[in-house]
Write a protein that holds these residues in place. Structure first.
Motif, PDB file in Angstrom:
ATOM      1  N   ASP A   1       3.698  -8.621 -30.427  1.00  0.00           N
ATOM      2  CA  ASP A   1       4.446  -9.735 -31.007  1.00  0.00           C
ATOM      3  C   ASP A   1       3.969 -11.096 -30.504  1.00  0.00           C
ATOM      4  N   PHE A   2       3.122 -11.088 -29.496  1.00  0.00           N
ATOM      5  CA  PHE A   2       2.643 -12.336 -28.896  1.00  0.00           C
ATOM      6  C   PHE A   2       1.114 -12.314 -28.826  1.00  0.00           C
ATOM      7  N   PRO A   3       0.446 -12.553 -29.972  1.00  0.00           N
ATOM      8  CA  PRO A   3      -1.017 -12.503 -29.965  1.00  0.00           C
ATOM      9  C   PRO A   3      -1.660 -13.628 -29.164  1.00  0.00           C
ATOM     10  N   ASP A   4      -0.898 -14.639 -28.818  1.00  0.00           N
ATOM     11  CA  ASP A   4      -1.415 -15.728 -27.980  1.00  0.00           C
ATOM     12  C   ASP A   4      -0.349 -16.039 -26.935  1.00  0.00           C
ATOM     13  N   ASP A   5      -0.774 -16.600 -25.821  1.00  0.00           N
ATOM     14  CA  ASP A   5       0.150 -16.876 -24.719  1.00  0.00           C
ATOM     15  C   ASP A   5       1.101 -18.027 -25.019  1.00  0.00           C
ATOM     16  N   THR A   6       2.263 -17.953 -24.392  1.00  0.00           N
ATOM     17  CA  THR A   6       3.189 -19.065 -24.328  1.00  0.00           C
ATOM     18  C   THR A   6       3.187 -19.545 -22.875  1.00  0.00           C
ATOM     19  N   VAL A   7       3.904 -20.622 -22.610  1.00  0.00           N
ATOM     20  CA  VAL A   7       4.006 -21.103 -21.232  1.00  0.00           C
ATOM     21  C   VAL A   7       4.646 -20.031 -20.358  1.00  0.00           C
ATOM     22  N   TRP A   8       5.589 -19.287 -20.942  1.00  0.00           N
ATOM     23  CA  TRP A   8       6.343 -18.303 -20.167  1.00  0.00           C
ATOM     24  C   TRP A   8       5.778 -16.883 -20.269  1.00  0.00           C
ATOM     25  N   SER A   9       4.655 -16.686 -20.966  1.00  0.00           N
ATOM     26  CA  SER A   9       4.059 -15.352 -21.099  1.00  0.00           C
ATOM     27  C   SER A   9       3.707 -14.777 -19.735  1.00  0.00           C
ATOM     28  N   VAL A  10       3.995 -13.494 -19.581  1.00  0.00           N
ATOM     29  CA  VAL A  10       3.725 -12.770 -18.335  1.00  0.00           C
ATOM     30  C   VAL A  10       4.184 -13.622 -17.144  1.00  0.00           C
ATOM     31  N   TYR A  11       5.386 -14.168 -17.295  1.00  0.00           N
ATOM     32  CA  TYR A  11       6.049 -14.947 -16.236  1.00  0.00           C
ATOM     33  C   TYR A  11       5.267 -16.185 -15.822  1.00  0.00           C
TER      34      TYR A  11
END
Length: 139
Positions: free
Chosen positions: A103-113
């Motif tokens: 559901d997250f093909p690209d990182d967000t600021v909060w991706s993987v903490y």
């Protein structure tokens, strides 16, 4: 004798180490918002959820910065709300991106903490909550 006009009191959260905390929040507000703006403007269709979440994180960091720097009680409430929301966001999004990368093909600021930001997004709300509690009015 002339009476000195009363100077506005500085917010307890904006003194001492609080200034560093506000600076870190301001840097994250700028970086998260700029990153989201570039992602949304240039490649929104590739990962709309991730890019909108990065934009949301940027807004949360802006609100936390304003709340921590503000001088009135309403600003303190804003800081509490923003930092708590930030903590929930980084924990929920961090967990989702660890277990469901589809559901997250690209990182967000909060991706993987906050891995892409040296895990500072995971640590920052805990520091922010501690500082808000540490600087509360003593009754």
């Amino acid at each position: 004798m002339s009476e000195q006009p009363e100077r506005p009191r500085r917010s307890a959260t904006a003194t001492g180490p609080g200034r560093i905390l506000i600076a870190v929040y301001a840097i994250f507000a700028l970086s998260a918002t700029a990153r989201a703006a570039v992602q949304i403007a240039g490649k929104f269709s590739e990962a709309p959820v991730a890019y909108l979440l990065s934009g949301l994180a940027g807004v949360v960091y802006i609100l936390a910065t304003i709340g921590l720097a503000g001088r009135k009680p309403g600003y303190r409430r804003l800081a509490w709300a923003a930092v708590v929301f930030e903590l929930v966001g980084v924990l929920v999004i961090g967990t989702l991106t660890v277990f469901d990368t589809g559901d997250f093909p690209d990182d967000t600021v909060w991706s993987v903490y906050g891995r892409g930001y040296g895990f500072i997004p995971l640590i920052l709300p805990f520091v922010g909550l501690w500082w808000l509690r540490h600087t509360r009015a003593r009754h």
